[in-house]
Design an enzyme around this catalytic site. Structure first.
Site, PDB file in Angstrom:
ATOM      1  N   ASP A   1       0.844  -1.397   0.153  1.00 51.69           N
ATOM      2  CA  ASP A   1       0.021  -0.005  -0.026  1.00 51.69           C
ATOM      3  C   ASP A   1       0.855   1.250   0.074  1.00 51.69           C
ATOM      4  O   ASP A   1       2.139   1.204   0.112  1.00 51.69           O
ATOM      5  CB  ASP A   1      -0.936   0.035   1.156  1.00 51.69           C
ATOM      6  CG  ASP A   1      -0.401  -0.534   2.449  1.00 51.69           C
ATOM      7  OD1 ASP A   1       0.785  -0.592   2.508  1.00 51.69           O
ATOM      8  OD2 ASP A   1      -1.057  -1.165   3.364  1.00 51.69           O
TER       9      ASP A   1
ATOM     10  N   ASN B   1      -7.587  -3.460  14.506  1.00 54.24           N
ATOM     11  CA  ASN B   1      -9.111  -3.495  14.170  1.00 54.24           C
ATOM     12  C   ASN B   1      -8.976  -4.920  13.182  1.00 54.24           C
ATOM     13  O   ASN B   1     -10.137  -4.900  12.519  1.00 54.24           O
ATOM     14  CB  ASN B   1      -9.601  -2.288  13.493  1.00 54.24           C
ATOM     15  CG  ASN B   1      -8.924  -1.981  12.392  1.00 54.24           C
ATOM     16  OD1 ASN B   1      -8.139  -2.724  11.813  1.00 54.24           O
ATOM     17  ND2 ASN B   1      -9.464  -0.791  11.691  1.00 54.24           N
TER      18      ASN B   1
ATOM     19  N   HIS C   1      -7.493  -5.079  10.338  1.00 49.85           N
ATOM     20  CA  HIS C   1      -7.160  -4.974   8.813  1.00 49.85           C
ATOM     21  C   HIS C   1      -5.716  -5.684   8.433  1.00 49.85           C
ATOM     22  O   HIS C   1      -4.981  -5.909   9.273  1.00 49.85           O
ATOM     23  CB  HIS C   1      -7.181  -3.338   8.445  1.00 49.85           C
ATOM     24  CG  HIS C   1      -5.886  -2.691   8.978  1.00 49.85           C
ATOM     25  ND1 HIS C   1      -6.034  -1.181   9.378  1.00 49.85           N
ATOM     26  CD2 HIS C   1      -4.831  -2.973   9.160  1.00 49.85           C
ATOM     27  CE1 HIS C   1      -4.800  -1.121   9.684  1.00 49.85           C
ATOM     28  NE2 HIS C   1      -4.084  -1.823   9.596  1.00 49.85           N
TER      29      HIS C   1
ATOM     30  N   GLU D   1      -9.983  -2.152   5.550  1.00 45.63           N
ATOM     31  CA  GLU D   1     -10.472  -1.957   6.850  1.00 45.63           C
ATOM     32  C   GLU D   1     -11.645  -3.031   6.991  1.00 45.63           C
ATOM     33  O   GLU D   1     -12.048  -3.297   5.828  1.00 45.63           O
ATOM     34  CB  GLU D   1     -10.868  -0.528   7.053  1.00 45.63           C
ATOM     35  CG  GLU D   1      -9.614   0.567   6.682  1.00 45.63           C
ATOM     36  CD  GLU D   1      -8.686   0.406   8.088  1.00 45.63           C
ATOM     37  OE1 GLU D   1      -8.751  -0.411   8.897  1.00 45.63           O
ATOM     38  OE2 GLU D   1      -7.967   1.669   8.001  1.00 45.63           O
TER      39      GLU D   1
HETATM   40  C1  F6R Z   1       1.340  -1.616   6.183  1.00 44.72           C
HETATM   41  C2  F6R Z   1      -0.001  -2.278   6.263  1.00 44.72           C
HETATM   42  C3  F6R Z   1      -0.897  -2.501   7.744  1.00 44.72           C
HETATM   43  C4  F6R Z   1      -0.021  -2.674   8.978  1.00 44.72           C
HETATM   44  C5  F6R Z   1      -0.660  -2.591  10.272  1.00 44.72           C
HETATM   45  C6  F6R Z   1      -0.250  -2.633  11.317  1.00 44.72           C
HETATM   46  O1  F6R Z   1       1.890  -1.970   4.783  1.00 44.72           O
HETATM   47  O2  F6R Z   1      -0.516  -2.912   5.305  1.00 44.72           O
HETATM   48  O3  F6R Z   1      -1.886  -3.312   7.284  1.00 44.72           O
HETATM   49  O4  F6R Z   1       0.439  -3.871   8.790  1.00 44.72           O
HETATM   50  O5  F6R Z   1      -1.275  -1.444  10.151  1.00 44.72           O
HETATM   51  O6  F6R Z   1       0.708  -1.836  11.470  1.00 44.72           O
HETATM   52  P1  F6R Z   1       1.886  -1.544  12.425  1.00 44.72           P
HETATM   53  O7  F6R Z   1       3.059  -2.653  12.285  1.00 44.72           O
HETATM   54  O8  F6R Z   1       2.478  -0.380  12.510  1.00 44.72           O
HETATM   55  O9  F6R Z   1       1.131  -2.098  13.760  1.00 44.72           O
END
Ligand code: F6R
Length: 247
Positions: free
Chosen positions: A67, A136, A138, A143
């Site tokens: 992303d 959450n 995701h 989401e």
């Molecule tokens: C990042 C991504 C997100 C993260 C998730 C956890 O490329 O796609 O899904 O893996 O938000 O983020 P952290 O590791 O910062 O807790």
């Protein structure tokens, strides 16, 4: 799902790096899907060490990121392009033409999303996809409520995701509210998935992913339907489940 239970963040990072290192050096994986965020930072450090120590040639490896924030240029310090450069790409000699991320500043995002899907197809699909998990539930920026058959597209970030990501932005700086993300359908086509999770703030999402009903309300539950997923998680992230009862 194969669960590797480790003590802490450091051990998760080492094991996660070893997993990707083995995929690359065995020749099993030529197309590696990469994630950003706080969780993989330690993994990338270990991976750099392993690749350098073993003088691994990466000329025919491609990386495909999950992303990018909409509105941030490739050289913006908080863009995922910059994150990848700072945490991994500047230290390893994977050709720059082989590092792929969606653009956050495309003039036509519909075309950009189609281009990204085409690119993944042209590379022959993702061999191993690295994932983190949001508190959450995701995965990438899919989401809660995201369709399980979704492809790469523009999405609105959930309020809790914007809040969680604001820690990386300077005070007063606007945190992007939209992103381009691979869809769940795209992610599920990866041949192999390795997810890393650390910390008690992930414990509820990890529990739901492993034991909850498979529902778009918790996107990570879709991984119960994938045949080759390895979860490397530390004691805090696994604190709400009894691993023995799951495997
Ligand atoms: C990042 C991504 C997100 C993260 C998730 C956890 O490329 O796609 O899904 O893996 O938000 O983020 P952290 O590791 O910062 O807790």
């Amino acid at each position: 799902m194969n669960i590797i239970q480790v003590q802490d963040y450091e051990e998760m990072s080492e094991q996660g790096a070893e997993f990707l290192f083995q995929e690359i050096t065995s020749g099993r994986s030529k197309v590696i899907g990469l994630a950003t965020g706080g969780t993989p930072v330690g993994l990338y450090k270990h991976l750099i060490d392993k690749l350098k120590t073993n003088e691994v040639l990466l000329a025919d490896v491609h990386t495909v990121n999950l992303d990018e924030y909409i509105g941030l240029s490739d050289d913006h310090p908080n863009s995922y392009h910059q994150y990848m450069f700072q945490n991994l790409f500047q230290f390893i000699d994977i050709p720059s033409a082989n590092r792929h991320l969606p653009s956050g500043t495309a003039t036509d995002f519909s075309e950009e999303c189609r281009r990204y899907e085409r690119l993944i197809q042209q590379l022959g699909g993702v061999d191993t996809q690295l994932l983190g998990i949001g508190a959450n539930g995701h995965i990438a920026f899919n989401e809660p409520g995201s369709p399980f058959d979704g492809r790469t597209r523009v999405v609105d970030l959930a309020a809790e995701t914007i809040e969680a990501n604001s820690r990386y932005f300077a005070e007063g700086e606007t945190v992007p509210s939209q992103a381009v993300t691979m869809g769940i359908g795209t992610i599920m086509e990866s041949r192999r998935i390795v997810m890393i999770a650390s910390g008690k703030e992930k414990a509820a999402a990890v529990k739901e992913m492993l034991t909850g009903e498979v529902t778009e309300n918790c996107p990570a539950t879709v991984l119960q339907k994938h045949g080759d997923v390895t979860l490397i998680a530390d004691a805090e992230a696994l604190s709400e489940i009894d691993v023995k009862n799951i495997q």
